[in-house]
Design an enzyme around this catalytic site. Sequence first.
Site, PDB file in Angstrom:
ATOM      1  N   LYS A  23      -0.921  -1.953  -5.031  1.00 27.24           N
ATOM      2  CA  LYS A  23       0.109  -1.010  -4.558  1.00 27.24           C
ATOM      3  C   LYS A  23       0.241  -1.076  -3.036  1.00 27.24           C
ATOM      4  O   LYS A  23       1.334  -1.210  -2.502  1.00 27.24           O
ATOM      5  CB  LYS A  23      -0.232   0.433  -4.987  1.00 27.24           C
ATOM      6  CG  LYS A  23      -0.345   0.623  -6.503  1.00 27.24           C
ATOM      7  CD  LYS A  23      -0.603   2.061  -6.882  1.00 27.24           C
ATOM      8  CE  LYS A  23      -1.945   2.610  -6.443  1.00 27.24           C
ATOM      9  NZ  LYS A  23      -3.118   2.049  -7.115  1.00 27.24           N
ATOM     10  N   ARG A  75      -0.445  11.055  -8.980  1.00 28.20           N
ATOM     11  CA  ARG A  75      -1.568  10.547  -9.774  1.00 28.20           C
ATOM     12  C   ARG A  75      -1.961  11.506 -10.885  1.00 28.20           C
ATOM     13  O   ARG A  75      -2.891  11.203 -11.642  1.00 28.20           O
ATOM     14  CB  ARG A  75      -2.776  10.344  -8.862  1.00 28.20           C
ATOM     15  CG  ARG A  75      -2.999   8.886  -8.439  1.00 28.20           C
ATOM     16  CD  ARG A  75      -4.143   8.865  -7.449  1.00 28.20           C
ATOM     17  NE  ARG A  75      -4.844   7.614  -7.371  1.00 28.20           N
ATOM     18  CZ  ARG A  75      -4.627   6.702  -6.425  1.00 28.20           C
ATOM     19  NH1 ARG A  75      -3.688   6.874  -5.536  1.00 28.20           N
ATOM     20  NH2 ARG A  75      -5.368   5.614  -6.384  1.00 28.20           N
ATOM     21  N   ARG A  92     -12.599  -6.585  -1.876  1.00 28.41           N
ATOM     22  CA  ARG A  92     -12.092  -5.787  -0.755  1.00 28.41           C
ATOM     23  C   ARG A  92     -13.229  -5.003  -0.107  1.00 28.41           C
ATOM     24  O   ARG A  92     -13.284  -4.857   1.111  1.00 28.41           O
ATOM     25  CB  ARG A  92     -11.003  -4.822  -1.249  1.00 28.41           C
ATOM     26  CG  ARG A  92     -10.388  -3.994  -0.134  1.00 28.41           C
ATOM     27  CD  ARG A  92      -9.203  -3.182  -0.596  1.00 28.41           C
ATOM     28  NE  ARG A  92      -9.567  -2.122  -1.516  1.00 28.41           N
ATOM     29  CZ  ARG A  92      -8.684  -1.322  -2.110  1.00 28.41           C
ATOM     30  NH1 ARG A  92      -7.394  -1.473  -1.898  1.00 28.41           N
ATOM     31  NH2 ARG A  92      -9.082  -0.380  -2.938  1.00 28.41           N
TER      32      ARG A  92
HETATM   33  P1  B4P Z   1      -5.503   4.240  -2.859  1.00 26.98           P
HETATM   34  O1  B4P Z   1      -5.590   4.179  -1.401  1.00 26.98           O
HETATM   35  O2  B4P Z   1      -4.192   4.629  -3.475  1.00 26.98           O
HETATM   36  O3  B4P Z   1      -5.918   2.791  -3.279  1.00 26.98           O
HETATM   37  P2  B4P Z   1      -6.198   1.924  -4.549  1.00 26.98           P
HETATM   38  O4  B4P Z   1      -5.551   2.523  -5.769  1.00 26.98           O
HETATM   39  O5  B4P Z   1      -7.671   1.746  -4.589  1.00 26.98           O
HETATM   40  O6  B4P Z   1      -5.627   0.464  -4.277  1.00 26.98           O
HETATM   41  P3  B4P Z   1      -4.222  -0.315  -4.264  1.00 26.98           P
HETATM   42  O7  B4P Z   1      -3.577  -0.368  -5.614  1.00 26.98           O
HETATM   43  O8  B4P Z   1      -3.409   0.193  -3.136  1.00 26.98           O
HETATM   44  O9  B4P Z   1      -4.726  -1.789  -4.010  1.00 26.98           O
HETATM   45  P4  B4P Z   1      -4.495  -2.879  -2.831  1.00 26.98           P
HETATM   46  O10 B4P Z   1      -3.082  -3.238  -2.629  1.00 26.98           O
HETATM   47  O11 B4P Z   1      -5.224  -2.419  -1.619  1.00 26.98           O
HETATM   48  O12 B4P Z   1      -6.596   5.306  -3.433  1.00 26.98           O
HETATM   49  C1  B4P Z   1      -7.918   5.458  -2.947  1.00 26.98           C
HETATM   50  C2  B4P Z   1      -8.521   6.825  -3.371  1.00 26.98           C
HETATM   51  O13 B4P Z   1      -7.821   7.911  -2.676  1.00 26.98           O
HETATM   52  C3  B4P Z   1      -8.404   7.244  -4.854  1.00 26.98           C
HETATM   53  O14 B4P Z   1      -9.455   6.701  -5.634  1.00 26.98           O
HETATM   54  C4  B4P Z   1      -8.474   8.796  -4.752  1.00 26.98           C
HETATM   55  O15 B4P Z   1      -9.800   9.276  -4.625  1.00 26.98           O
HETATM   56  C5  B4P Z   1      -7.743   9.111  -3.473  1.00 26.98           C
HETATM   57  N1  B4P Z   1      -6.306   9.423  -3.700  1.00 26.98           N
HETATM   58  C6  B4P Z   1      -5.245   8.663  -3.280  1.00 26.98           C
HETATM   59  N2  B4P Z   1      -4.086   9.224  -3.675  1.00 26.98           N
HETATM   60  C7  B4P Z   1      -4.404  10.350  -4.357  1.00 26.98           C
HETATM   61  C8  B4P Z   1      -3.634  11.332  -5.059  1.00 26.98           C
HETATM   62  N3  B4P Z   1      -2.273  11.249  -5.126  1.00 26.98           N
HETATM   63  N4  B4P Z   1      -4.272  12.361  -5.687  1.00 26.98           N
HETATM   64  C9  B4P Z   1      -5.611  12.445  -5.641  1.00 26.98           C
HETATM   65  N5  B4P Z   1      -6.421  11.545  -5.014  1.00 26.98           N
HETATM   66  C10 B4P Z   1      -5.824  10.492  -4.385  1.00 26.98           C
HETATM   67  O16 B4P Z   1      -5.199  -4.159  -3.462  1.00 26.98           O
HETATM   68  C11 B4P Z   1      -6.574  -4.208  -3.772  1.00 26.98           C
HETATM   69  C12 B4P Z   1      -7.179  -5.537  -3.383  1.00 26.98           C
HETATM   70  O17 B4P Z   1      -6.582  -6.596  -4.121  1.00 26.98           O
HETATM   71  C13 B4P Z   1      -6.961  -5.901  -1.902  1.00 26.98           C
HETATM   72  O18 B4P Z   1      -8.141  -6.454  -1.384  1.00 26.98           O
HETATM   73  C14 B4P Z   1      -5.853  -6.939  -1.931  1.00 26.98           C
HETATM   74  O19 B4P Z   1      -5.946  -7.865  -0.867  1.00 26.98           O
HETATM   75  C15 B4P Z   1      -6.075  -7.617  -3.270  1.00 26.98           C
HETATM   76  N6  B4P Z   1      -4.839  -8.104  -3.872  1.00 26.98           N
HETATM   77  C16 B4P Z   1      -3.632  -7.464  -3.852  1.00 26.98           C
HETATM   78  N7  B4P Z   1      -2.707  -8.203  -4.508  1.00 26.98           N
HETATM   79  C17 B4P Z   1      -3.365  -9.316  -4.978  1.00 26.98           C
HETATM   80  C18 B4P Z   1      -2.957 -10.457  -5.747  1.00 26.98           C
HETATM   81  N8  B4P Z   1      -1.700 -10.604  -6.184  1.00 26.98           N
HETATM   82  N9  B4P Z   1      -3.890 -11.375  -6.070  1.00 26.98           N
HETATM   83  C19 B4P Z   1      -5.175 -11.245  -5.656  1.00 26.98           C
HETATM   84  N10 B4P Z   1      -5.628 -10.194  -4.903  1.00 26.98           N
HETATM   85  C20 B4P Z   1      -4.722  -9.247  -4.578  1.00 26.98           C
END
Ligand code: B4P
Length: 191
Positions: free
Chosen positions: A14, A89, A128
Amino acid sequence: MFNLILFGPPGSGKGTQSDYIVEKYGLIHLSTGNLLREEIAQETPLGIEAKNFMDNGQLVPDEVVIGMVDSYFDKHEDAKGFLFDGFPRTVAQAEALDKLLDLKKTQIAAVLALDVSEEELIKRLLNRGKTSGRSDDTNEEVIRKRFSVYTNETKPVAEHYKKADKFLSIKGEGTVDEIFESICKEIDKRI
Ligand code: B4P
């Protein structure tokens, strides 16, 4: 206003895809994960409260997140649209967003959901964790907890938008460019 939600499990890309989408379409990026991490970095009371939840793989309470989204929205009144990344979420967050958008006389154009297998997600997040310094990415147990929270609390949000006929599933495996191309095709049909 043209508003989109980017939806998907932790690590589905995302944050990665959001950077490209906001640049191409001139939308305001509203990432609740980034906003929470900024609060943590500044050691605000909200950040201190949020850190415990995030480090344990749990969601931050709805009222905290909704309040944060409300005030971010108000700071960008003249935006031509928003990209909501990682929000909503929970069903309560989705209902709060519906109300907020109603008040502003706008709505969600589409929910783009990135579909990635669990094994690939774990690989990405542990990878990551090696470089990001994010404490929620270094421990496989915490990562698995985040998936179970996603299944129980976040997946029902998909139903909310399926009922409104706004939910679109996008293959989230492949290169970043390939996935971005699939996303753009869907956006271009609707913008
Ligand atoms: P978020 O910051 O939203 O992050 P995420 O879901 O962990 O990751 P994202 O999907 O953004 O992945 P990314 O692109 O970085 O949430 C973190 C925490 O915050 C939650 O667990 C929660 O505790 C809290 N939170 C956030 N919003 C909230 C809400 N609304 N309510 C309550 N709590 C909330 O990609 C991941 C990795 O994959 C990166 O290293 C990237 O380089 C790699 N990658 C991406 N695309 C790729 C591809 N095509 N191929 C290979 N690798 C890839």
